[in-house]
Write a protein that holds these residues in place. Structure first.
Motif, PDB file in Angstrom:
ATOM      1  N   GLN A 141       0.848  -0.966  -0.343  1.00 37.23           N
ATOM      2  CA  GLN A 141       0.176   0.130   0.164  1.00 37.23           C
ATOM      3  C   GLN A 141       1.133   1.453  -0.113  1.00 37.23           C
ATOM      4  N   ASP A 142       0.499   1.965  -1.188  1.00 31.29           N
ATOM      5  CA  ASP A 142       1.071   2.769  -1.118  1.00 31.29           C
ATOM      6  C   ASP A 142       1.097   3.979  -1.639  1.00 31.29           C
ATOM      7  N   PRO A 143       1.224   5.667  -1.392  1.00 33.63           N
ATOM      8  CA  PRO A 143       0.578   6.870  -1.065  1.00 33.63           C
ATOM      9  C   PRO A 143       0.026   6.826  -2.793  1.00 33.63           C
ATOM     10  N   GLY A 144      -1.335   7.342  -2.681  1.00 31.50           N
ATOM     11  CA  GLY A 144      -1.699   7.511  -5.039  1.00 31.50           C
ATOM     12  C   GLY A 144      -2.059   6.458  -5.741  1.00 31.50           C
ATOM     13  N   HIS A 145      -1.360   5.070  -4.603  1.00 30.12           N
ATOM     14  CA  HIS A 145      -1.289   4.203  -5.304  1.00 30.12           C
ATOM     15  C   HIS A 145      -2.576   3.204  -4.591  1.00 30.12           C
ATOM     16  N   GLY A 146      -3.135   3.209  -4.126  1.00 25.83           N
ATOM     17  CA  GLY A 146      -3.938   2.082  -2.541  1.00 25.83           C
ATOM     18  C   GLY A 146      -3.519   1.314  -3.026  1.00 25.83           C
ATOM     19  N   LEU A 147      -3.904  -0.442  -2.839  1.00 27.70           N
ATOM     20  CA  LEU A 147      -3.484  -1.329  -2.548  1.00 27.70           C
ATOM     21  C   LEU A 147      -3.165  -2.661  -4.122  1.00 27.70           C
ATOM     22  N   ARG A 148      -2.336  -2.641  -4.134  1.00 25.12           N
ATOM     23  CA  ARG A 148      -2.099  -2.827  -5.067  1.00 25.12           C
ATOM     24  C   ARG A 148      -1.334  -5.037  -4.939  1.00 25.12           C
ATOM     25  N   LEU A 149      -1.608  -5.547  -5.747  1.00 24.05           N
ATOM     26  CA  LEU A 149      -1.184  -7.581  -5.572  1.00 24.05           C
ATOM     27  C   LEU A 149      -0.178  -7.522  -5.605  1.00 24.05           C
ATOM     28  N   ILE A 150       1.061  -8.013  -4.858  1.00 23.51           N
ATOM     29  CA  ILE A 150       2.251  -8.482  -5.471  1.00 23.51           C
ATOM     30  C   ILE A 150       2.127  -9.908  -6.311  1.00 23.51           C
ATOM     31  N   HIS A 151       1.744 -10.431  -4.869  1.00 21.26           N
ATOM     32  CA  HIS A 151       2.078 -12.436  -5.364  1.00 21.26           C
ATOM     33  C   HIS A 151       0.542 -12.634  -4.198  1.00 21.26           C
ATOM     34  N   TYR A 152       0.645 -14.828  -5.133  1.00 22.83           N
ATOM     35  CA  TYR A 152      -0.638 -14.751  -4.617  1.00 22.83           C
ATOM     36  C   TYR A 152      -0.732 -16.571  -4.279  1.00 22.83           C
ATOM     37  N   SER A 153      -0.914 -17.122  -3.518  1.00 24.79           N
ATOM     38  CA  SER A 153      -1.012 -18.813  -2.790  1.00 24.79           C
ATOM     39  C   SER A 153      -2.561 -19.401  -3.144  1.00 24.79           C
ATOM     40  N   TYR A 154      -2.269 -20.557  -4.368  1.00 29.03           N
ATOM     41  CA  TYR A 154      -3.827 -20.998  -3.856  1.00 29.03           C
ATOM     42  C   TYR A 154      -3.719 -22.335  -3.344  1.00 29.03           C
ATOM     43  N   GLY A 155      -2.681 -22.344  -2.715  1.00 31.31           N
ATOM     44  CA  GLY A 155      -2.267 -23.543  -2.036  1.00 31.31           C
ATOM     45  C   GLY A 155      -0.899 -23.479  -1.561  1.00 31.31           C
ATOM     46  N   VAL A 156      -0.186 -25.023  -0.571  1.00 35.88           N
ATOM     47  CA  VAL A 156       1.156 -25.271  -0.346  1.00 35.88           C
ATOM     48  C   VAL A 156       1.545 -25.480  -1.780  1.00 35.88           C
ATOM     49  N   LYS A 157       2.895 -24.855  -1.792  1.00 33.93           N
ATOM     50  CA  LYS A 157       3.739 -24.876  -3.062  1.00 33.93           C
ATOM     51  C   LYS A 157       3.197 -24.257  -3.919  1.00 33.93           C
ATOM     52  N   ASP A 158       2.021 -23.868  -4.337  1.00 30.43           N
ATOM     53  CA  ASP A 158       0.907 -22.975  -4.925  1.00 30.43           C
ATOM     54  C   ASP A 158       1.415 -21.649  -5.504  1.00 30.43           C
ATOM     55  N   THR A 159       2.048 -20.971  -6.182  1.00 29.27           N
ATOM     56  CA  THR A 159       1.685 -19.016  -6.438  1.00 29.27           C
ATOM     57  C   THR A 159       2.067 -18.620  -7.082  1.00 29.27           C
ATOM     58  N   GLY A 205      10.779  -7.864  -8.381  1.00 27.51           N
ATOM     59  CA  GLY A 205      11.783  -7.327  -7.135  1.00 27.51           C
ATOM     60  C   GLY A 205      11.207  -8.477  -5.979  1.00 27.51           C
ATOM     61  N   TYR A 206       9.964  -9.198  -6.180  1.00 29.33           N
ATOM     62  CA  TYR A 206       9.642  -9.959  -4.847  1.00 29.33           C
ATOM     63  C   TYR A 206       9.448 -11.628  -4.983  1.00 29.33           C
ATOM     64  N   SER A 207       9.466 -12.383  -4.274  1.00 27.28           N
ATOM     65  CA  SER A 207       9.168 -13.652  -4.599  1.00 27.28           C
ATOM     66  C   SER A 207       8.795 -14.206  -3.245  1.00 27.28           C
ATOM     67  N   VAL A 208       7.717 -14.977  -3.516  1.00 24.34           N
ATOM     68  CA  VAL A 208       6.955 -15.445  -1.965  1.00 24.34           C
ATOM     69  C   VAL A 208       7.094 -17.465  -2.132  1.00 24.34           C
ATOM     70  N   SER A 209       6.953 -18.239  -0.667  1.00 17.01           N
ATOM     71  CA  SER A 209       7.322 -19.360  -0.682  1.00 17.01           C
ATOM     72  C   SER A 209       5.687 -19.555   0.483  1.00 17.01           C
ATOM     73  N   ARG A 210       5.515 -21.025   0.129  1.00 18.18           N
ATOM     74  CA  ARG A 210       4.224 -21.205   0.815  1.00 18.18           C
ATOM     75  C   ARG A 210       4.664 -22.861   1.421  1.00 18.18           C
ATOM     76  N   SER A 211       5.335 -22.945   2.430  1.00 18.38           N
ATOM     77  CA  SER A 211       5.677 -24.312   2.342  1.00 18.38           C
ATOM     78  C   SER A 211       4.740 -24.931   2.957  1.00 18.38           C
ATOM     79  N   LYS A 212       3.691 -24.177   4.131  1.00 21.45           N
ATOM     80  CA  LYS A 212       3.190 -24.446   4.844  1.00 21.45           C
ATOM     81  C   LYS A 212       1.762 -23.661   4.832  1.00 21.45           C
ATOM     82  N   THR A 213       0.206 -24.393   5.303  1.00 20.41           N
ATOM     83  CA  THR A 213      -0.834 -24.057   5.097  1.00 20.41           C
ATOM     84  C   THR A 213      -1.012 -22.628   5.590  1.00 20.41           C
ATOM     85  N   GLU A 214      -0.331 -22.489   7.088  1.00 26.31           N
ATOM     86  CA  GLU A 214      -0.538 -21.349   7.306  1.00 26.31           C
ATOM     87  C   GLU A 214       0.207 -20.907   7.265  1.00 26.31           C
TER      88      GLU A 214
END
Lengths: 114, 115
Positions: free
Chosen positions: A37-55, A63-72
């Motif tokens: 969230q940045d002034p003038g831009h609102g909230l913008r989606l970086i990455h998302y995950s639809y399940g463990v190890k699914d991103t 410039g960003y990476s993500v990881s999801r090894s567990k549901t939580e």
């Protein structure tokens, strides 16, 4: 409400250093998201995950990476932080139950890159 | 490209002075329109989801409405505790589709209610 905790809540770092933000949810939600969230831009989606190890990438994933090894847990990593990545980062989760497509957000992580 | 525009950017009201916030959107098939409230230093908090034109939802002093091009958040007799930033977001796709929570947000309206 889903229990979503983000850490750290505040971080100051220097250009070129790696940074990892953590998101932890206790509701067993399938979907998780990272927004900035940045002034003038609102909230913008970086990455998302639809399940463990699914991103997948969002609108501003460079410039960003993500990881999801567990549901939580959903981690957002800045491999080499830049000043343009100074922002407030929000994690969110969503149930996969039909009709329950509501995002619940964490309290945010404020990152300053000097 | 999905777009959401909120107006006004900021709104100052006296306690009890009713008003409306506007959210105009263009989306490739609306799966849902969401309203969130955000207090300073906190994450957005869910208020409403609207799915089809003509739908209305209410919660205390807030009422959200939806047309094919815009949504309004009506605030009746506001109180100082209603002061916050109100965010509108759209989710593209079709019912039963897999757009998940990939929301496109507007920039928000900062509401200040003076006692």
């Amino acid at each position: 409400d889903a229990g979503i905790t983000q850490s750290p809540r505040h971080k100051v770092t220097e250009t070129g250093t790696p940074v990892t933000l953590r998101c932890h949810q206790t509701e067993n939600h399938r979907y998780m998201y990272w927004y900035r969230q940045d002034p003038g831009h609102g909230l913008r989606l970086i990455h998302y995950s639809y399940g463990v190890k699914d991103t997948d990438k969002g609108e501003v994933s460079d410039g960003y990476s993500v990881s999801r090894s567990k549901t939580e847990d959903f981690l957002l990593t800045l491999e080499s932080a830049t000043s343009s990545q100074t922002s407030v980062y929000f994690c969110a989760s969503e149930s996969s139950r039909p009709g329950a497509n509501v995002l619940t957000f964490g309290a945010g992580s404020r990152l300053t890159v000097l | 490209e999905d777009q959401v525009t909120q107006s006004p950017e900021a709104l100052r009201l006296q306690e009890g002075e009713s008003s409306s916030l506007n959210c105009s959107y263009t989306v490739s098939g609306l799966r849902g329109l969401f309203w969130y409230r955000q207090d300073p230093g906190k994450g957005p908090e869910f208020l409403f989801t609207l799915y089809s034109a003509g739908e209305e939802k209410e919660k205390e002093r807030l009422k959200a409405t939806l047309t094919k091009k815009e949504s309004f958040l009506h605030i009746t007799a506001p109180k100082p505790e209603d002061s916050a930033t109100y965010l509108c977001a759209v989710q593209a796709g079709r019912a039963g589709g897999t757009s998940y929570g990939k929301l496109t947000f507007g920039q928000g309206t900062i509401l200040t209610v003076h006692p």
